[in-house]
Design a protein around this motif. Structure first.
Motif, PDB file in Angstrom:
ATOM      1  N   LEU A 105      42.836  45.089  35.982  1.00 56.10           N
ATOM      2  CA  LEU A 105      42.178  46.738  35.383  1.00 56.10           C
ATOM      3  C   LEU A 105      42.888  47.129  35.069  1.00 56.10           C
ATOM      4  O   LEU A 105      42.761  48.548  34.652  1.00 56.10           O
ATOM      5  CB  LEU A 105      41.128  46.947  36.812  1.00 56.10           C
ATOM      6  N   SER A 106      44.148  47.245  36.096  1.00 55.62           N
ATOM      7  CA  SER A 106      45.154  48.567  35.890  1.00 55.62           C
ATOM      8  C   SER A 106      46.222  48.307  34.748  1.00 55.62           C
ATOM      9  O   SER A 106      46.683  49.691  33.850  1.00 55.62           O
ATOM     10  CB  SER A 106      46.207  48.358  36.983  1.00 55.62           C
ATOM     11  N   ASN A 107      46.080  47.394  33.781  1.00 57.97           N
ATOM     12  CA  ASN A 107      46.668  46.753  32.119  1.00 57.97           C
ATOM     13  C   ASN A 107      45.127  47.411  31.580  1.00 57.97           C
ATOM     14  O   ASN A 107      45.623  47.551  30.333  1.00 57.97           O
ATOM     15  CB  ASN A 107      46.905  45.677  32.018  1.00 57.97           C
ATOM     16  N   SER A 108      44.057  48.081  31.976  1.00 58.06           N
ATOM     17  CA  SER A 108      43.398  47.905  30.962  1.00 58.06           C
ATOM     18  C   SER A 108      42.844  49.125  31.173  1.00 58.06           C
ATOM     19  O   SER A 108      42.832  50.605  32.270  1.00 58.06           O
ATOM     20  CB  SER A 108      41.967  47.585  31.411  1.00 58.06           C
ATOM     21  N   ASP A 109      41.420  49.653  30.233  1.00 63.08           N
ATOM     22  CA  ASP A 109      40.972  51.447  29.876  1.00 63.08           C
ATOM     23  C   ASP A 109      39.894  51.698  31.790  1.00 63.08           C
ATOM     24  O   ASP A 109      40.273  52.632  31.170  1.00 63.08           O
ATOM     25  CB  ASP A 109      39.901  51.146  28.680  1.00 63.08           C
ATOM     26  N   GLN A 110      39.622  50.584  31.827  1.00 69.32           N
ATOM     27  CA  GLN A 110      38.725  50.718  33.235  1.00 69.32           C
ATOM     28  C   GLN A 110      40.508  51.123  34.685  1.00 69.32           C
ATOM     29  O   GLN A 110      40.139  50.465  35.481  1.00 69.32           O
ATOM     30  CB  GLN A 110      38.023  49.562  33.380  1.00 69.32           C
ATOM     31  N   TRP A 111      41.700  51.803  33.903  1.00 73.36           N
ATOM     32  CA  TRP A 111      42.691  51.078  35.134  1.00 73.36           C
ATOM     33  C   TRP A 111      42.352  52.078  36.178  1.00 73.36           C
ATOM     34  O   TRP A 111      42.376  52.237  37.193  1.00 73.36           O
ATOM     35  CB  TRP A 111      43.649  52.051  34.297  1.00 73.36           C
ATOM     36  N   ARG A 112      41.069  53.627  35.793  1.00 74.11           N
ATOM     37  CA  ARG A 112      40.554  53.924  37.248  1.00 74.11           C
ATOM     38  C   ARG A 112      39.874  53.390  37.721  1.00 74.11           C
ATOM     39  O   ARG A 112      40.098  53.414  39.841  1.00 74.11           O
ATOM     40  CB  ARG A 112      40.246  55.408  36.986  1.00 74.11           C
ATOM     41  N   LEU A 118      42.228  49.495  45.060  1.00 74.46           N
ATOM     42  CA  LEU A 118      43.201  50.154  46.696  1.00 74.46           C
ATOM     43  C   LEU A 118      42.857  50.998  47.516  1.00 74.46           C
ATOM     44  O   LEU A 118      43.042  50.218  48.788  1.00 74.46           O
ATOM     45  CB  LEU A 118      44.260  50.698  45.378  1.00 74.46           C
ATOM     46  N   GLU A 119      42.277  51.611  47.003  1.00 74.26           N
ATOM     47  CA  GLU A 119      41.767  52.432  48.282  1.00 74.26           C
ATOM     48  C   GLU A 119      40.700  51.131  48.945  1.00 74.26           C
ATOM     49  O   GLU A 119      41.030  51.321  50.102  1.00 74.26           O
ATOM     50  CB  GLU A 119      40.455  53.436  47.335  1.00 74.26           C
ATOM     51  N   GLU A 120      39.837  50.001  48.588  1.00 74.04           N
ATOM     52  CA  GLU A 120      39.470  49.623  49.467  1.00 74.04           C
ATOM     53  C   GLU A 120      40.440  48.506  50.003  1.00 74.04           C
ATOM     54  O   GLU A 120      39.830  48.034  51.244  1.00 74.04           O
ATOM     55  CB  GLU A 120      38.229  48.583  48.563  1.00 74.04           C
ATOM     56  N   VAL A 121      41.279  48.177  49.670  1.00 72.78           N
ATOM     57  CA  VAL A 121      42.678  47.551  50.438  1.00 72.78           C
ATOM     58  C   VAL A 121      42.688  48.067  51.324  1.00 72.78           C
ATOM     59  O   VAL A 121      42.708  46.981  52.481  1.00 72.78           O
ATOM     60  CB  VAL A 121      43.514  46.825  48.701  1.00 72.78           C
ATOM     61  N   LYS A 122      43.299  49.211  51.337  1.00 77.93           N
ATOM     62  CA  LYS A 122      43.980  49.957  52.258  1.00 77.93           C
ATOM     63  C   LYS A 122      42.956  49.718  53.261  1.00 77.93           C
ATOM     64  O   LYS A 122      43.278  50.202  54.697  1.00 77.93           O
ATOM     65  CB  LYS A 122      43.700  51.289  52.215  1.00 77.93           C
ATOM     66  N   LYS A 123      41.727  49.755  53.052  1.00 78.20           N
ATOM     67  CA  LYS A 123      40.515  49.757  54.769  1.00 78.20           C
ATOM     68  C   LYS A 123      40.583  48.693  55.060  1.00 78.20           C
ATOM     69  O   LYS A 123      40.472  48.329  56.731  1.00 78.20           O
ATOM     70  CB  LYS A 123      39.367  49.564  53.880  1.00 78.20           C
ATOM     71  N   ILE A 124      41.366  47.111  55.032  1.00 76.80           N
ATOM     72  CA  ILE A 124      41.245  46.090  55.422  1.00 76.80           C
ATOM     73  C   ILE A 124      42.722  45.757  55.360  1.00 76.80           C
ATOM     74  O   ILE A 124      43.050  44.853  56.482  1.00 76.80           O
ATOM     75  CB  ILE A 124      40.541  45.222  54.958  1.00 76.80           C
ATOM     76  N   MET A 125      43.760  45.892  55.082  1.00 73.85           N
ATOM     77  CA  MET A 125      45.268  45.522  54.690  1.00 73.85           C
ATOM     78  C   MET A 125      46.239  46.197  54.299  1.00 73.85           C
ATOM     79  O   MET A 125      45.452  47.500  53.335  1.00 73.85           O
ATOM     80  CB  MET A 125      45.201  44.076  54.621  1.00 73.85           C
ATOM     81  N   ILE A 126      47.307  46.384  54.797  1.00 73.35           N
ATOM     82  CA  ILE A 126      48.358  47.452  54.343  1.00 73.35           C
ATOM     83  C   ILE A 126      48.103  46.336  52.621  1.00 73.35           C
ATOM     84  O   ILE A 126      48.430  45.449  52.631  1.00 73.35           O
ATOM     85  CB  ILE A 126      49.155  47.006  54.405  1.00 73.35           C
ATOM     86  N   PRO A 127      48.061  47.327  51.875  1.00 76.40           N
ATOM     87  CA  PRO A 127      48.345  46.814  50.306  1.00 76.40           C
ATOM     88  C   PRO A 127      49.704  46.702  50.086  1.00 76.40           C
ATOM     89  O   PRO A 127      51.040  46.616  50.545  1.00 76.40           O
ATOM     90  CB  PRO A 127      47.645  48.427  49.757  1.00 76.40           C
ATOM     91  N   LYS A 137      51.562  52.442  37.779  1.00 77.96           N
ATOM     92  CA  LYS A 137      52.270  51.914  36.074  1.00 77.96           C
ATOM     93  C   LYS A 137      50.988  52.119  35.439  1.00 77.96           C
ATOM     94  O   LYS A 137      51.193  53.215  34.341  1.00 77.96           O
ATOM     95  CB  LYS A 137      53.394  50.356  35.873  1.00 77.96           C
ATOM     96  N   ALA A 138      49.987  52.125  35.908  1.00 76.22           N
ATOM     97  CA  ALA A 138      49.096  52.773  35.052  1.00 76.22           C
ATOM     98  C   ALA A 138      48.369  53.512  34.594  1.00 76.22           C
ATOM     99  O   ALA A 138      48.352  54.744  33.533  1.00 76.22           O
ATOM    100  CB  ALA A 138      47.559  52.084  35.576  1.00 76.22           C
ATOM    101  N   ALA A 139      49.067  54.410  36.183  1.00 75.45           N
ATOM    102  CA  ALA A 139      48.815  56.005  35.697  1.00 75.45           C
ATOM    103  C   ALA A 139      49.896  57.005  34.771  1.00 75.45           C
ATOM    104  O   ALA A 139      49.466  57.885  34.727  1.00 75.45           O
ATOM    105  CB  ALA A 139      49.563  56.322  37.215  1.00 75.45           C
ATOM    106  N   SER A 140      51.125  56.175  35.157  1.00 79.21           N
ATOM    107  CA  SER A 140      52.270  56.453  34.680  1.00 79.21           C
ATOM    108  C   SER A 140      51.888  56.519  33.004  1.00 79.21           C
ATOM    109  O   SER A 140      52.227  57.480  32.122  1.00 79.21           O
ATOM    110  CB  SER A 140      53.934  55.822  35.318  1.00 79.21           C
ATOM    111  N   ARG A 141      51.645  55.409  32.380  1.00 83.22           N
ATOM    112  CA  ARG A 141      50.603  55.270  31.519  1.00 83.22           C
ATOM    113  C   ARG A 141      50.408  55.740  30.916  1.00 83.22           C
ATOM    114  O   ARG A 141      50.193  56.461  29.418  1.00 83.22           O
ATOM    115  CB  ARG A 141      50.451  53.386  31.456  1.00 83.22           C
TER     116      ARG A 141
END
Length: 465
Positions: A105-112, A118-127, A137-141
């Motif tokens: 998803l980060s390499n696409s127009d749906q990067w958000r 990422l927020e979902e992952v944070k709830k269950i483990m360290i990303p 990279k998606a945000a920088s791009r």
């Protein structure tokens, strides 16, 4: 197995499955093969449909393999569909699925959407580092530099070490952008390189140079150069930082290493306290040394030579200046053998002091102790990085001093036309450094992820006109 080139009907898949020697793992093997051959999506989909119809269900591992193929080909709508399907069927996904979804998803127009995951992952483990870096990279791009830096700081706070690749992306995507805050963040990355003794490779160095030169109204100019042995930059005539520690810094470092590293870690698991005491007495009675040599390490420097000859060459080469040498050896070196000739050992013992430790002892502790007790002038010879000891030092200032001392005091032997070329410790400090209107950045020709102590000879000089 070779995947088919076009989608198949149910009976065709069945025929293939029956002709396969282990039909029970046919689908798994076929999907692996499709990922490897980068098969068309509709071919893989026809197999998924077939599995769903014949078994009424698709196993998690097959969905993951299909997802991997979609990510590989950047099939955004398929990736989104897969996420919906997997979330409905499995409440929690494992890290492999999240890695693929975030990367895709980060390499696409749906990067958000990757940020939401990422927020979902944070709830269950360290990303993972990869999760963070895909989102950065998606945000920088998309020129969302504040967001990118927020993620970067979050990543550092979780002790994840960024790759040089993502650090380079910050400079690439900030090119030509205005803003004091952005500039401060990028200078922060350069200071991160300094603190961790990281040398950028050539392409990363070029990105840094281009970024500086693109700062609107900044008037920065970069030049590639080699620093003179005196430590002066030929481009701007600026004198680089001295590699010497002040008296106070040195005493501080010495106390910390002897306390935290030598006495505070597992040195004595392999070395008996009695042996180390005997060594301390041995050193105190013969201080100071000019050079301490890790005998075992140096004896392996040229694989085709006898071990004792390698060591003999090193001792001969270093004893030329009437230097007082201490060689840290092992007891097995005293037993006459094909690698250790008694005559050569005797001759070496006329030129250097030798301490022979038990064969299982940990020589780094001996090396550090003898070098630091000898005083600021004493150098040491080993091919090891001594990286573990840095990790035992509690605070970043002491780690910085340890690296600085190491850069200034470690002599390593370069293999060159079968002759020892001694690379002396430099009188200037080989790290990223700045005076405000100049930056000096040492860089390497090739990409090496290893943060090594081997100092480069090439520099990028950037000055503000």
């Amino acid at each position: 197995v070779q995947p088919p080139e076009k989608p198949l009907q149910a009976e065709e898949w069945n025929r293939l499955r029956e002709s396969f020697r282990s039909p029970e793992i046919f689908e798994e093997v076929m999907f692996n093969s499709m990922v490897r051959c980068n098969s068309p999506i509709d071919v893989a989909k026809s197999l998924l449909t077939h599995v769903a119809k014949s078994k009424g269900d698709i196993a998690y591992n097959l969905l993951i393999k299909y997802l991997a193929l979609c990510v590989q080909q950047g099939q955004t709508s398929e990736i989104c569909d897969m996420y919906d399907i997997m979330k409905t069927r499995f409440r929690i996904l494992e890290s492999g699925a999240y890695n693929l979804l975030i990367r895709g998803l980060s390499n696409s127009d749906q990067w958000r959407m990757a940020l939401t995951l990422l927020e979902e992952v944070k709830k269950i483990m360290i990303p993972s580092r990869t999760n963070y870096e895909s989102c950065i990279k998606a945000a920088s791009r998309h020129q969302e530099m504040n967001l990118a830096f927020e993620l970067y700081h979050e990543m550092l706070a979780k002790d994840l070490v960024p790759t040089l690749d993502v650090l380079q992306a910050f400079f690439d995507f900030s090119r030509g952008m205005k803003g004091a805050e952005l500039q401060k963040e990028l200078f922060g990355i350069l200071l991160y390189l300094r603190e961790n003794q990281i040398y950028p490779h050539k392409t990363f160095m070029r990105s840094i140079k281009l970024w500086f030169e693109s700062i609107p109204g900044g008037n920065w100019r970069g030049h590639l150069t080699n620093i003179k042995d005196s430590g002066q930059c030929p481009v701007c005539n600026h004198q680089l930082e001295d590699s010497d520690l002040t008296e106070e810094e040195y005493n501080n470092l010495r106390e910390r290493i002897i306390r935290d590293v030598i006495h505070g870690t597992d040195t004595f698991r392999k070395t008996s306290p009695q042996e180390f005491e005997a060594f301390q007495m041995f050193v105190e009675n013969r201080l100071p040394f000019d050079i301490v040599i890790d005998g075992l390490n140096v004896s392996h420097i040229k694989p085709r030579k006898m071990h004792c000859e390698n060591l003999f060459d090193a001792v001969n080469c270093l004893a030329k200046e009437n230097a007082r040498l201490l060689v840290l050896g092992r007891k097995h070196m005293l037993i006459n053998s094909s690698n250790w000739k008694r005559g050569i050992m005797k001759e070496m013992q006329n030129k250097a002091d030798f301490f022979f430790a038990e064969n299982i002892s940990e020589d780094d502790a001996f090396l550090l102790y003898a070098t630091l007790r000898s005083g600021k002038h004493c150098k040491f010879v080993t091919r090891d990085f001594l990286r573990d000891h840095k990790a035992c030092l509690a605070d970043s200032l002491t780690r910085h001093l340890f690296r600085k001392w190491q850069r200034g005091h470690q002599i390593y032997k370069k293999m060159f036309l079968s002759v020892f070329i001694q690379q002396p410790a430099f009188c200037y400090d080989c790290v990223v450094q700045t005076t405000g209107d100049t930056w000096h950045i040492p860089y390497k020709d090739s990409f090496e992820e290893k943060y090594s102590y081997r100092v480069p000879r090439k520099w990028l000089c950037i000055q503000q006109k």
